[in-house]
Every structure is written in C-alpha cells, then in structure tokens.
Design a protein around this motif. Sequence first.
Motif, short mmCIF file in Angstrom:
data_model
loop_
_atom_site.label_atom_id
_atom_site.label_comp_id
_atom_site.label_asym_id
_atom_site.label_seq_id
_atom_site.Cartn_x
_atom_site.Cartn_y
_atom_site.Cartn_z
N ILE A 28 -2.61 -3.96 12.58
CA ILE A 28 -2.47 -5.15 13.40
C ILE A 28 -3.75 -5.96 13.39
CG2 ILE A 28 -2.15 -5.97 15.76
CD1 ILE A 28 -0.25 -3.51 16.11
N MET A 29 -4.90 -5.31 13.47
CA MET A 29 -6.18 -6.02 13.46
C MET A 29 -6.36 -6.78 12.14
SD MET A 29 -7.68 -5.56 16.31
CE MET A 29 -9.41 -5.84 16.06
N MET A 30 -5.97 -6.20 11.03
CA MET A 30 -6.11 -6.88 9.75
C MET A 30 -5.22 -8.10 9.69
SD MET A 30 -8.39 -5.42 7.89
CE MET A 30 -8.05 -6.00 6.25
N CYS A 31 -4.07 -8.06 10.34
CA CYS A 31 -3.13 -9.18 10.28
C CYS A 31 -3.58 -10.34 11.15
CB CYS A 31 -1.75 -8.72 10.71
SG CYS A 31 -0.99 -7.60 9.55
N ILE A 32 -4.29 -10.09 12.24
CA ILE A 32 -4.63 -11.18 13.15
C ILE A 32 -6.09 -11.59 13.06
CG2 ILE A 32 -2.82 -10.61 14.79
CD1 ILE A 32 -4.99 -9.37 16.57
N ALA A 33 -6.87 -10.91 12.23
CA ALA A 33 -8.28 -11.24 12.11
C ALA A 33 -8.47 -12.67 11.67
CB ALA A 33 -8.96 -10.29 11.13
N LYS A 34 -9.53 -13.30 12.19
CA LYS A 34 -9.97 -14.65 11.87
C LYS A 34 -9.14 -15.64 12.63
CE LYS A 34 -11.68 -17.46 8.26
NZ LYS A 34 -12.84 -17.68 7.64
N ASP A 51 -14.18 -11.07 3.00
CA ASP A 51 -15.55 -11.46 3.34
C ASP A 51 -16.13 -12.38 2.26
OD1 ASP A 51 -15.58 -10.07 5.72
OD2 ASP A 51 -16.71 -8.35 4.93
N SER A 52 -15.88 -12.06 1.01
CA SER A 52 -16.43 -12.86 -0.09
C SER A 52 -15.81 -14.26 -0.14
CB SER A 52 -16.23 -12.16 -1.42
OG SER A 52 -14.88 -12.26 -1.84
N LYS A 54 -10.88 -21.11 5.47
CA LYS A 54 -11.06 -21.00 6.92
C LYS A 54 -9.85 -20.35 7.58
CE LYS A 54 -15.00 -22.92 6.73
NZ LYS A 54 -16.07 -21.99 6.49
N LYS A 55 -8.76 -20.29 6.85
CA LYS A 55 -7.54 -19.67 7.39
C LYS A 55 -6.98 -18.73 6.34
CE LYS A 55 -6.43 -23.62 10.28
NZ LYS A 55 -6.49 -23.09 11.62
N PHE A 56 -6.53 -17.57 6.80
CA PHE A 56 -5.88 -16.67 5.89
C PHE A 56 -4.79 -15.90 6.61
CE2 PHE A 56 -7.39 -12.52 7.13
CZ PHE A 56 -8.59 -12.76 7.78
N HIS A 74 0.86 -1.18 0.00
CA HIS A 74 0.00 0.00 0.00
C HIS A 74 0.90 1.23 0.00
CE1 HIS A 74 -3.33 2.63 0.84
NE2 HIS A 74 -2.89 2.94 2.03
N PRO A 75 0.94 1.97 -1.11
CA PRO A 75 1.76 3.19 -1.14
C PRO A 75 1.36 4.16 -0.03
CG PRO A 75 0.94 2.66 -3.33
CD PRO A 75 0.23 1.75 -2.36
N PRO A 76 2.28 4.97 0.43
CA PRO A 76 1.98 5.89 1.54
C PRO A 76 0.88 6.91 1.24
CG PRO A 76 4.34 5.79 1.14
CD PRO A 76 3.68 5.02 0.03
N SER A 77 0.68 7.29 -0.02
CA SER A 77 -0.24 8.39 -0.31
C SER A 77 -1.73 8.02 -0.35
CB SER A 77 0.16 9.08 -1.61
OG SER A 77 0.25 8.14 -2.65
N PRO A 78 -2.15 6.89 -0.94
CA PRO A 78 -3.61 6.66 -1.00
C PRO A 78 -4.25 6.46 0.38
CG PRO A 78 -2.49 5.35 -2.65
CD PRO A 78 -1.44 5.94 -1.75
N ASN A 79 -5.53 6.63 0.41
CA ASN A 79 -6.32 6.56 1.63
C ASN A 79 -6.31 5.15 2.22
OD1 ASN A 79 -8.80 6.11 3.17
ND2 ASN A 79 -9.27 8.22 2.60
N ASP A 80 -5.99 5.04 3.52
CA ASP A 80 -5.97 3.75 4.20
C ASP A 80 -7.33 3.07 4.18
OD1 ASP A 80 -3.31 4.17 4.83
OD2 ASP A 80 -3.69 4.65 6.94
N SER A 81 -8.40 3.83 4.41
CA SER A 81 -9.72 3.22 4.49
C SER A 81 -10.12 2.58 3.16
CB SER A 81 -10.78 4.21 4.96
OG SER A 81 -10.87 5.29 4.07
N TYR A 82 -9.69 3.15 2.06
CA TYR A 82 -9.95 2.59 0.73
C TYR A 82 -9.34 1.20 0.61
CZ TYR A 82 -9.53 2.12 -4.39
OH TYR A 82 -9.58 1.68 -5.68
N LEU A 83 -8.07 1.05 1.01
CA LEU A 83 -7.39 -0.24 0.97
C LEU A 83 -8.09 -1.25 1.86
CD1 LEU A 83 -4.88 -2.09 0.27
CD2 LEU A 83 -3.95 -1.24 2.42
N PHE A 84 -8.29 -0.89 3.13
CA PHE A 84 -8.83 -1.84 4.09
C PHE A 84 -10.29 -2.21 3.77
CE2 PHE A 84 -5.40 0.02 6.87
CZ PHE A 84 -4.57 -1.09 6.74
N TYR A 85 -11.04 -1.27 3.24
CA TYR A 85 -12.41 -1.58 2.83
C TYR A 85 -12.41 -2.64 1.72
CZ TYR A 85 -16.89 -1.27 0.48
OH TYR A 85 -18.08 -1.60 -0.11
N ASN A 86 -11.59 -2.42 0.70
CA ASN A 86 -11.56 -3.35 -0.43
C ASN A 86 -10.96 -4.70 -0.07
OD1 ASN A 86 -12.68 -2.09 -2.97
ND2 ASN A 86 -11.40 -0.44 -2.18
#
Length: 169
Positions: free
Chosen positions: A163-169, A139-140, A146-148, A121-133
Amino acid sequence: SSLNNLKIKNTNRLVFGNLNINTIYNKFEQLKHTINKNIDVLVVTETKLDSSFPSSQFFINGFARPFRRDRDKNGGDVMIFVGDDIPSKEVRINFVPSDIEGIFIEINIRKTKWLIVGCYHPPSPNDSYLFYNLGKALDSLNSTYKKFLLVGDFNSEDHETEIMMCIAK
C-alpha cells in the motif's frame, strides 16, 4: 455496467484499471468488450505471453499498440493499454534487473508528465528485492516525473509495504 458508470461520473478524469488476467489470449475478446471506452489506462498482469503472440493480436480500438513485458506462456508478464488520445512512450531504465517484470510508461496529461509503472511480482522471489529495485528506479526519476502511479500484482506478504508503494509521492 459499473465501469461505464464510473467513466460517466469521471468524464474529466482519467480512469485507470488493473487486472490480473491469468492468461490473456483466451480471454482477450471479453476484455476488449469490457474496457471499450470505459478505461483510459489498463495494466494487465499474468498475461502469460511470449514472442509467438504478436502485439497486433491484442489491438483494441481506441487504444495505442499495447506495451508488453513478456516472460513465457507459463507465467508472469505485464501488458499496458493506453488510450490512443493520450501521448505515451516506454521509458527504458537500464539498471532495473531483467528479472523484475515491469514496464515504465510515460504519459502526458494536461502538460504534466506521469510515470506509470506496471509490475508483476511472482510469489516466490524476495519482496525486499523487488521494492528495493523499484524504489531505486523511482528515486532516479524523481526529478523527471512529479507524479507517478505504481500498479500491479505484487504478491507481497507485507501488504502495508504494498500500500505504501502505491500511494507514495
């Protein structure tokens, strides 16, 4: 080396690695020597490659052909190396925007399918855009995997979200 000691202590486990290499083509020989038999799956970000660099140029003995997501020689990119004894394939997700630099890889370990997501993720774009997508994509695929593992350089200003994105699930 410490990587070799890590592998020896975890002989029955896979060892995953992540490295922001900031231009791979002039550091590849050193990388090849470092990971040889020490890492099972390696996500490399900021490889700074384009189509003028053939994948065969980045072959590492004991690894399958690397999975790549190139931008250009000036920045970004993701490359994933998977041991050749680990069944793996790229998973194409059509609704992830093309400006998200990520690779989705399925690996099969002991009859379990894992989804490995390597992302830059380049430093300039919006974080929420990346994490949303990324969240929408994960989710899909929730019923398929079952593991990712989400690995990469997120350049996030909100380190708690990272950190939450890395340890989710």
